[in-house]
Design a protein around this motif. Structure first.
Motif, PDB file in Angstrom:
ATOM      1  N   ARG A  89       9.477  79.477  75.102  1.00 21.67           N
ATOM      2  CA  ARG A  89      10.781  79.880  75.634  1.00 21.67           C
ATOM      3  C   ARG A  89      10.648  80.319  77.097  1.00 21.67           C
ATOM      4  O   ARG A  89      11.488  80.015  77.935  1.00 21.67           O
ATOM      5  CB  ARG A  89      11.379  81.006  74.788  1.00 21.67           C
ATOM      6  CG  ARG A  89      12.861  81.164  74.983  1.00 21.67           C
ATOM      7  CD  ARG A  89      13.468  82.235  74.081  1.00 21.67           C
ATOM      8  NE  ARG A  89      13.031  82.155  72.708  1.00 21.67           N
ATOM      9  CZ  ARG A  89      12.378  83.138  72.073  1.00 21.67           C
ATOM     10  NH1 ARG A  89      12.106  84.270  72.670  1.00 21.67           N
ATOM     11  NH2 ARG A  89      11.999  82.982  70.816  1.00 21.67           N
ATOM     12  N   ALA A  90       9.554  81.039  77.401  1.00 21.27           N
ATOM     13  CA  ALA A  90       9.344  81.497  78.785  1.00 21.27           C
ATOM     14  C   ALA A  90       9.149  80.305  79.715  1.00 21.27           C
ATOM     15  O   ALA A  90       9.762  80.236  80.781  1.00 21.27           O
ATOM     16  CB  ALA A  90       8.136  82.432  78.851  1.00 21.27           C
ATOM     17  N   MET A  91       8.309  79.354  79.302  1.00 18.41           N
ATOM     18  CA  MET A  91       7.932  78.257  80.192  1.00 18.41           C
ATOM     19  C   MET A  91       9.032  77.194  80.307  1.00 18.41           C
ATOM     20  O   MET A  91       9.182  76.561  81.338  1.00 18.41           O
ATOM     21  CB  MET A  91       6.643  77.595  79.697  1.00 18.41           C
ATOM     22  CG  MET A  91       5.449  78.530  79.601  1.00 18.41           C
ATOM     23  SD  MET A  91       4.820  79.139  81.191  1.00 18.41           S
ATOM     24  CE  MET A  91       3.964  77.716  81.816  1.00 18.41           C
ATOM     25  N   TYR A 125      -5.231  77.756  75.391  1.00 19.86           N
ATOM     26  CA  TYR A 125      -6.303  78.021  76.354  1.00 19.86           C
ATOM     27  C   TYR A 125      -6.203  79.449  76.890  1.00 19.86           C
ATOM     28  O   TYR A 125      -7.206  80.166  76.977  1.00 19.86           O
ATOM     29  CB  TYR A 125      -6.258  77.012  77.509  1.00 19.86           C
ATOM     30  CG  TYR A 125      -7.274  77.347  78.574  1.00 19.86           C
ATOM     31  CD1 TYR A 125      -8.636  77.145  78.341  1.00 19.86           C
ATOM     32  CD2 TYR A 125      -6.895  77.926  79.779  1.00 19.86           C
ATOM     33  CE1 TYR A 125      -9.585  77.496  79.292  1.00 19.86           C
ATOM     34  CE2 TYR A 125      -7.839  78.279  80.730  1.00 19.86           C
ATOM     35  CZ  TYR A 125      -9.172  78.055  80.479  1.00 19.86           C
ATOM     36  OH  TYR A 125     -10.110  78.422  81.416  1.00 19.86           O
ATOM     37  N   LEU A 126      -4.987  79.894  77.231  1.00 17.58           N
ATOM     38  CA  LEU A 126      -4.820  81.248  77.782  1.00 17.58           C
ATOM     39  C   LEU A 126      -5.335  82.299  76.798  1.00 17.58           C
ATOM     40  O   LEU A 126      -5.876  83.324  77.197  1.00 17.58           O
ATOM     41  CB  LEU A 126      -3.347  81.528  78.111  1.00 17.58           C
ATOM     42  CG  LEU A 126      -2.748  80.746  79.285  1.00 17.58           C
ATOM     43  CD1 LEU A 126      -1.261  81.065  79.435  1.00 17.58           C
ATOM     44  CD2 LEU A 126      -3.483  81.027  80.598  1.00 17.58           C
ATOM     45  N   ARG A 127      -5.158  82.023  75.494  1.00 16.31           N
ATOM     46  CA  ARG A 127      -5.618  82.972  74.472  1.00 16.31           C
ATOM     47  C   ARG A 127      -7.134  83.143  74.446  1.00 16.31           C
ATOM     48  O   ARG A 127      -7.631  84.110  73.891  1.00 16.31           O
ATOM     49  CB  ARG A 127      -5.174  82.506  73.082  1.00 16.31           C
ATOM     50  CG  ARG A 127      -3.806  82.924  72.758  1.00 16.31           C
ATOM     51  CD  ARG A 127      -3.548  82.943  71.263  1.00 16.31           C
ATOM     52  NE  ARG A 127      -2.116  83.105  71.048  1.00 16.31           N
ATOM     53  CZ  ARG A 127      -1.493  84.278  71.138  1.00 16.31           C
ATOM     54  NH1 ARG A 127      -2.174  85.373  71.394  1.00 16.31           N
ATOM     55  NH2 ARG A 127      -0.195  84.349  70.973  1.00 16.31           N
ATOM     56  N   ILE A 147      19.595  92.661  90.099  1.00 22.53           N
ATOM     57  CA  ILE A 147      20.340  92.606  88.832  1.00 22.53           C
ATOM     58  C   ILE A 147      19.932  91.353  88.073  1.00 22.53           C
ATOM     59  O   ILE A 147      20.415  90.256  88.334  1.00 22.53           O
ATOM     60  CB  ILE A 147      21.860  92.616  89.094  1.00 22.53           C
ATOM     61  CG1 ILE A 147      22.201  93.864  89.911  1.00 22.53           C
ATOM     62  CG2 ILE A 147      22.629  92.606  87.787  1.00 22.53           C
ATOM     63  CD1 ILE A 147      23.636  93.928  90.313  1.00 22.53           C
ATOM     64  N   ARG A 148      19.005  91.544  87.135  1.00 16.63           N
ATOM     65  CA  ARG A 148      18.441  90.417  86.391  1.00 16.63           C
ATOM     66  C   ARG A 148      19.527  89.637  85.660  1.00 16.63           C
ATOM     67  O   ARG A 148      19.449  88.421  85.505  1.00 16.63           O
ATOM     68  CB  ARG A 148      17.395  90.960  85.413  1.00 16.63           C
ATOM     69  CG  ARG A 148      16.382  89.935  84.968  1.00 16.63           C
ATOM     70  CD  ARG A 148      15.334  90.548  84.071  1.00 16.63           C
ATOM     71  NE  ARG A 148      14.143  91.003  84.751  1.00 16.63           N
ATOM     72  CZ  ARG A 148      13.134  90.214  85.109  1.00 16.63           C
ATOM     73  NH1 ARG A 148      13.177  88.920  84.850  1.00 16.63           N
ATOM     74  NH2 ARG A 148      12.088  90.704  85.712  1.00 16.63           N
ATOM     75  N   PHE A 149      20.555  90.352  85.219  1.00 19.34           N
ATOM     76  CA  PHE A 149      21.606  89.725  84.428  1.00 19.34           C
ATOM     77  C   PHE A 149      22.242  88.546  85.164  1.00 19.34           C
ATOM     78  O   PHE A 149      22.607  87.547  84.556  1.00 19.34           O
ATOM     79  CB  PHE A 149      22.668  90.784  84.080  1.00 19.34           C
ATOM     80  CG  PHE A 149      23.627  90.317  83.049  1.00 19.34           C
ATOM     81  CD1 PHE A 149      23.247  90.256  81.713  1.00 19.34           C
ATOM     82  CD2 PHE A 149      24.906  89.906  83.408  1.00 19.34           C
ATOM     83  CE1 PHE A 149      24.131  89.798  80.754  1.00 19.34           C
ATOM     84  CE2 PHE A 149      25.791  89.451  82.447  1.00 19.34           C
ATOM     85  CZ  PHE A 149      25.395  89.406  81.115  1.00 19.34           C
TER      86      PHE A 149
HETATM   87  C1  HEC Z   1       4.461  80.957  92.381  1.00 19.56           C
HETATM   88  C2  HEC Z   1       3.952  82.048  91.600  1.00 19.56           C
HETATM   89  C3  HEC Z   1       3.695  81.833  90.117  1.00 19.56           C
HETATM   90  C4  HEC Z   1       2.953  80.838  89.524  1.00 19.56           C
HETATM   91  C5  HEC Z   1       2.248  79.669  90.180  1.00 19.56           C
HETATM   92  C6  HEC Z   1       2.955  81.134  88.101  1.00 19.56           C
HETATM   93  N1  HEC Z   1       3.699  82.255  87.846  1.00 19.56           N
HETATM   94 FE1  HEC Z   1       4.027  83.099  86.037  1.00 19.56          FE
HETATM   95  N2  HEC Z   1       5.292  84.452  86.885  1.00 19.56           N
HETATM   96  C7  HEC Z   1       5.472  84.618  88.248  1.00 19.56           C
HETATM   97  C8  HEC Z   1       6.403  85.715  88.468  1.00 19.56           C
HETATM   98  C9  HEC Z   1       6.877  86.237  89.820  1.00 19.56           C
HETATM   99  C10 HEC Z   1       6.775  86.197  87.185  1.00 19.56           C
HETATM  100  C11 HEC Z   1       7.769  87.309  86.880  1.00 19.56           C
HETATM  101  C12 HEC Z   1       9.168  86.743  86.722  1.00 19.56           C
HETATM  102  C13 HEC Z   1      10.218  87.776  86.445  1.00 19.56           C
HETATM  103  O1  HEC Z   1       9.924  88.983  86.405  1.00 19.56           O
HETATM  104  O2  HEC Z   1      11.386  87.410  86.243  1.00 19.56           O
HETATM  105  C14 HEC Z   1       6.038  85.381  86.225  1.00 19.56           C
HETATM  106  C15 HEC Z   1       6.126  85.539  84.842  1.00 19.56           C
HETATM  107  C16 HEC Z   1       5.383  84.819  83.924  1.00 19.56           C
HETATM  108  C17 HEC Z   1       5.438  85.028  82.497  1.00 19.56           C
HETATM  109  C18 HEC Z   1       6.253  86.099  81.772  1.00 19.56           C
HETATM  110  C19 HEC Z   1       5.359  87.288  81.494  1.00 19.56           C
HETATM  111  C20 HEC Z   1       6.050  88.495  80.947  1.00 19.56           C
HETATM  112  O3  HEC Z   1       5.380  89.527  80.776  1.00 19.56           O
HETATM  113  O4  HEC Z   1       7.264  88.460  80.695  1.00 19.56           O
HETATM  114  C21 HEC Z   1       4.575  84.118  81.927  1.00 19.56           C
HETATM  115  C22 HEC Z   1       4.272  83.944  80.450  1.00 19.56           C
HETATM  116  C23 HEC Z   1       3.998  83.352  83.001  1.00 19.56           C
HETATM  117  N3  HEC Z   1       4.505  83.792  84.202  1.00 19.56           N
HETATM  118  C24 HEC Z   1       3.080  82.342  82.810  1.00 19.56           C
HETATM  119  C25 HEC Z   1       2.601  81.545  83.833  1.00 19.56           C
HETATM  120  C26 HEC Z   1       1.688  80.437  83.615  1.00 19.56           C
HETATM  121  C27 HEC Z   1       1.102  80.031  82.273  1.00 19.56           C
HETATM  122  C28 HEC Z   1       1.464  79.872  84.835  1.00 19.56           C
HETATM  123  C29 HEC Z   1       0.657  78.631  85.163  1.00 19.56           C
HETATM  124  C30 HEC Z   1       1.000  77.419  84.428  1.00 19.56           C
HETATM  125  C31 HEC Z   1       2.247  80.641  85.804  1.00 19.56           C
HETATM  126  N4  HEC Z   1       2.897  81.642  85.159  1.00 19.56           N
HETATM  127  C32 HEC Z   1       2.295  80.375  87.160  1.00 19.56           C
HETATM  128  C33 HEC Z   1       4.927  83.858  89.241  1.00 19.56           C
HETATM  129  C34 HEC Z   1       4.157  82.726  89.049  1.00 19.56           C
END
Ligand code: HEC
Ligand code: HEC
Length: 283
Positions: A89-91, A125-127, A147-149
């Motif tokens: 869901r996040a990705m 892999y991350l695990r 405001i994240r909303f």
């Molecule tokens: C360009 C910078 C950037 C890259 C590259 C990046 N991220 Fe992130 N990631 C962020 C930021 C900034 C947030 C926080 C977003 C928010 O708070 O809304 C985040 C949030 C996340 C979260 C949510 C974590 C949480 O605690 O809610 C996950 C999971 C995540 N990233 C996974 C990944 C993975 C896996 C990769 C590589 C495939 C990746 N990210 C590459 C910047 C990046």
């Protein structure tokens, strides 16, 4: 939870985790590792000289300063308690487990192009990486961006969660390159200019952009503005060792993209990227 019930819960969690890890085949883990590299996760989620993926340095944008969170498997401060669905869901949708939307400073807008299969291999892999206990640092964003909303509306307007669809009229090599560039490689997140609303301006894809103080070059096949004069060999050497046809070494954020990403790909994948980039219309 106290005493035995907590111990039992932890033991059960251990069994569930072990089962999840055991379910990943060596092939899946190898694929996950490759996606981790080309995904550049460490470029944002690891601080300079800090522990791997335990939280990154300031990412300064026109909307404010972001700190990429701890994504190690630590259950308290990382994402160790997440289910595989939470990760998907996040990705793909850019939503946290509680449903709140993520800022596109996290380039899920490109990661959404990845297949579920690949996202799950990446999760597996991350695990396998070491859990690190490190609290997240809050972003520093001015009103109204704090405001994240408001991001619900942004996502509804601009976020496309559909995975990459191969183009049957093109070769498998071209499709592999397109997948790597548009999906995990998220090259357009820097090389494509953004509109006033912060979404990518697809009509000018890969035509170069201004990211804060950094000027990101045009990488289309335009011979003057872009890299149309580079030979295919120039481009594959660049993606392997970061040296340009004029002998200059790459700098800025691109140095990390090469060192941690394209340099670690198998040669066939680098060639696929070359094939795709060479096909980008001049802009
Ligand atoms: C360009 C910078 C950037 C890259 C590259 C990046 N991220 Fe992130 N990631 C962020 C930021 C900034 C947030 C926080 C977003 C928010 O708070 O809304 C985040 C949030 C996340 C979260 C949510 C974590 C949480 O605690 O809610 C996950 C999971 C995540 N990233 C996974 C990944 C993975 C896996 C990769 C590589 C495939 C990746 N990210 C590459 C910047 C990046
Ligand atoms: C985090 C931002 C960022 C990402 C992601 C990124 N780039 Fe870059 N790229 C840059 C910057 C900045 C430069 C200029 C570096 C320099 O000139 O030293 C650059 C330079 C380049 C160049 C050289 C162009 C020239 O005219 O010198 C190529 C080719 C390139 N990038 C391809 C890619 C590909 C392919 C990807 C995806 C795998 C990618 N970039 C992802 C920021 C990025």
């Amino acid at each position: 939870m106290r005493g035995p019930s907590r111990a039992v819960a932890l033991a059960l969690a251990g069994v569930v985790l072990a089962a999840a890890v055991a379910a990943a085949t060596p092939e899946e883990l190898a694929r996950g590792e490759l996606l981790f590299h080309i995904g550049g996760c460490t470029n944002c989620h690891t601080a300079k000289d800090g522990p791997l993926l335990a939280g990154g340095d300031a990412i300064v944008t026109p909307f404010g300063t972001f700190y990429a969170p701890n994504i190690t498997p630590d259950p308290e401060t990382g994402i160790g308690r997440w289910t595989r669905d939470d990760f998907l869901r996040a990705m793909r949708f850019g939503k946290a487990p509680d449903g709140s939307p993520y800022y596109p400073a996290f380039p899920y807008t490109s990661y959404a192009r990845m297949t579920d299969d690949d996202l799950l291999a990446l999760e597996a892999y991350l695990r396998t990486l070491p859990p690190v206990r490190r609290e997240n640092r809050p972003h520093e964003l001015p009103f109204p961006y704090n405001i994240r909303f408001g991001l619900h509306l942004w996502q509804w307007l601009f976020h496309d969660p559909t995975p990459f669809r191969p183009d049957p009229a093109r070769s498998p090599q071209w499709n592999r390159g397109a997948y790597l560039v548009e999906g995990p490689g998220h090259c357009g997140e820097c090389h494509t200019p953004r509109t006033f609303f912060g979404n990518l301006d697809r009509a000018r894809a890969y035509a170069g952009a201004q990211l804060g103080k950094e000027t990101i070059p045009n990488i289309t096949s335009d011979p003057v503005r872009g890299i149309g004069r580079w030979s295919r060999g120039d481009l594959s050497t660049f993606l392997l060792i970061g040296i340009k046809p004029d002998g200059d070494f790459v700098g800025g954020d691109m140095a990390k993209v090469v060192r941690n990403g394209t340099a670690k790909l198998p040669e066939a994948d680098r060639e696929a990227i070359v094939e795709y980039l060479s096909s980008l219309p001049p802009r």
